[in-house]
Design a protein around this motif. Structure first.
Motif, PDB file in Angstrom:
ATOM      1  N   MET A 289       0.834  -1.202   0.000  1.00 13.15           N
ATOM      2  CA  MET A 289       0.000   0.000   0.000  1.00 13.15           C
ATOM      3  C   MET A 289       0.867   1.250   0.000  1.00 13.15           C
ATOM      4  N   SER A 290       1.948   1.217   0.773  1.00 13.97           N
ATOM      5  CA  SER A 290       2.784   2.403   0.917  1.00 13.97           C
ATOM      6  C   SER A 290       3.471   2.781  -0.388  1.00 13.97           C
ATOM      7  N   VAL A 291       3.818   1.794  -1.188  1.00 16.19           N
ATOM      8  CA  VAL A 291       4.493   2.079  -2.455  1.00 16.19           C
ATOM      9  C   VAL A 291       3.539   2.781  -3.417  1.00 16.19           C
ATOM     10  N   GLU A 292       2.251   2.556  -3.239  1.00 17.50           N
ATOM     11  CA  GLU A 292       1.267   3.139  -4.148  1.00 17.50           C
ATOM     12  C   GLU A 292       1.021   4.621  -3.879  1.00 17.50           C
ATOM     13  N   ASP A 293       1.365   5.106  -2.681  1.00 13.96           N
ATOM     14  CA  ASP A 293       1.135   6.522  -2.409  1.00 13.96           C
ATOM     15  C   ASP A 293       2.434   7.307  -2.582  1.00 13.96           C
TER      16      ASP A 293
ATOM     17  N   LEU B 267      12.421  -0.873   0.255  1.00 11.12           N
ATOM     18  CA  LEU B 267      12.088   0.550   0.184  1.00 11.12           C
ATOM     19  C   LEU B 267      13.348   1.388  -0.016  1.00 11.12           C
ATOM     20  N   LEU B 268      14.361   1.142   0.799  1.00  5.98           N
ATOM     21  CA  LEU B 268      15.584   1.942   0.725  1.00  5.98           C
ATOM     22  C   LEU B 268      16.268   1.796  -0.630  1.00  5.98           C
ATOM     23  N   ASN B 269      16.206   0.616  -1.197  1.00  3.99           N
ATOM     24  CA  ASN B 269      16.839   0.392  -2.502  1.00  3.99           C
ATOM     25  C   ASN B 269      16.070   1.041  -3.658  1.00  3.99           C
ATOM     26  N   MET B 270      14.840   1.529  -3.389  1.00  3.25           N
ATOM     27  CA  MET B 270      14.106   2.264  -4.401  1.00  3.25           C
ATOM     28  C   MET B 270      14.504   3.736  -4.456  1.00  3.25           C
ATOM     29  N   LEU B 271      15.276   4.167  -3.454  1.00  2.00           N
ATOM     30  CA  LEU B 271      15.574   5.615  -3.343  1.00  2.00           C
ATOM     31  C   LEU B 271      16.800   5.984  -4.177  1.00  2.00           C
TER      32      LEU B 271
ATOM     33  N   ASP C 217      22.453  -6.374   1.904  1.00  6.58           N
ATOM     34  CA  ASP C 217      21.496  -6.303   0.801  1.00  6.58           C
ATOM     35  C   ASP C 217      21.252  -4.876   0.303  1.00  6.58           C
ATOM     36  N   LEU C 218      21.706  -3.892   1.057  1.00  2.00           N
ATOM     37  CA  LEU C 218      21.524  -2.502   0.644  1.00  2.00           C
ATOM     38  C   LEU C 218      22.379  -2.225  -0.606  1.00  2.00           C
ATOM     39  N   LYS C 219      21.790  -1.570  -1.581  1.00  8.48           N
ATOM     40  CA  LYS C 219      22.498  -1.356  -2.846  1.00  8.48           C
ATOM     41  C   LYS C 219      23.790  -0.557  -2.626  1.00  8.48           C
TER      42      LYS C 219
END
Length: 345
Positions: free
Chosen positions: A147-151, A341-345, A181-183
């Motif tokens: 849900m959080s990714v959608e907002d 989430l962090l790897n999307m930033l 695992d963090l990019k």
């Protein structure tokens, strides 16, 4: 009544641990003076908790932990030496499957603290400890990861100047996995309060740096916070963030304990709220007690993103639960989802 096995080649330590636990009336305690005797006991009896010393004849504590894990699901508490080498062996024990550790006492004053910590940690192992699993959101009013990714979460997160993490029991293996695992090009600085004694945080930071090949170090006072670096709070001191002339700096503060902790996540989260306002991410993770719940509430009131580790992925849900119950948490995620989430930033 819970059953405990004490494995130690020191007659004094065997008797000390046995007497401390038995006087509570909650534990039935058996002892073993060698790893070979311990393995024989584990094959014959079921124990809720096993305490293990590191230095023993025939095999060391880490080797014994691995063998016990092959034949038993007992929770293992490592009895650690308060030394630099002792810290390294403790992290090996945690990676091998120990759920926590406790420092071996060397003075009469330390014995009193040892008694309190031993009862607290063995009790937690029996009542609160769980094998981490993947879970969804805890309550309907807290958004789950999908849900959080959608907002607008991603856009809000991209504006973060720092990520603050408060973590305790069960933390070291989780942080190892997350930072691994963090990019590689993750650029937001991360500040971590992991409850540890003074001699343990520097080798912990060195271990993380070696395993992950990232910029990870024990924090120093008035150090400019650099992009992509991970700062571990120094044991015996509080870690804070302070803004000055448009830059952010680490502060290493010798103040009183907060909620029995030094470092405390309360100081870190509160300082991030003051220095960064809404442009920050606060994460409270596995651990006993309620450290961090007040500070991360300050962060949420300032508009920062606040995250709690999900219950079934925690070794002990105490700290995340306290923050959730205080209304300080916006999202509940597993460590895997947090890294996602962090790897999307």
């Amino acid at each position: 009544m819970y059953r405990v096995l004490v494995v130690d080649d020191s007659a004094f330590m065997r008797q000390l641990i046995k007497s401390i636990l038995e006087q509570t009336g909650m534990f039935s305690v058996m002892v073993a003076q060698t790893p070979l005797i311990a393995l024989d006991r584990v094959r014959k009896f079921k124990f809720d908790v096993i305490t293990i010393d590191y230095e023993m004849p025939y095999m060391n504590g880490v080797e014994l932990i691995k063998k016990i894990k092959e034949i038993s699901d007992s929770k293992i508490l490592m009895i650690s030496a308060y030394t630099y080498p002792g810290a390294h062996t403790t992290f090996e024990a945690l990676s091998a499957g120990a759920f926590d550790y406790i420092l071996k006492p060397s003075t009469q004053e330390e014995i009193k603290e040892f008694e309190s910590e031993l009862i607290k940690k063995v009790t937690a192992a029996c009542k609160e400890y769980r094998i981490p699993q993947i879970t969804k959101a805890v309550t309907d009013d807290i958004k789950d990861f999908k849900m959080s990714v959608e907002d607008n979460l991603i856009e809000r997160a991209k504006a973060a100047k720092v990520v603050g993490i408060g973590i305790s029991t069960g933390g070291p293996p989780v942080l190892e996995k997350m930072f691994k695992d963090l990019k590689k090009d993750f650029s937001i600085p991360v500040l971590v309060v992991q409850h540890m004694p003074p001699n343990f945080t520097k080798p912990f930071a060195e271990r993380l740096a070696s395993i992950t090949s990232k910029c990870i170090k024990e924090a120093e006072d008035w150090e400019e916070i650099k992009p992509g670096c991970i700062y571990i709070a120094k044991g015996g001191y509080h870690l804070a963030v302070e803004g000055k002339a448009g830059k952010l700096y680490t502060r290493v503060l010798d103040l009183e304990k907060i909620k029995s902790h030094k470092p405390s996540a309360e100081i870190l989260f509160s300082s991030i709220a003051e220095a960064c306002g809404k442009d920050a991410i606060g994460i409270v993770m596995t651990g006993m007690g309620s450290d961090g719940s007040d500070g991360i509430l300050e962060m949420r009131k300032k508009g920062a993103i606040t995250i709690a580790q999900s219950e079934k992925t925690c070794v002990v849900f105490g700290m995340p639960k306290a923050a959730i119950e205080k209304g300080a948490i916006e999202f509940v995620m597993s460590p895997h989802e947090i890294v996602g989430l962090l790897n999307m930033l």
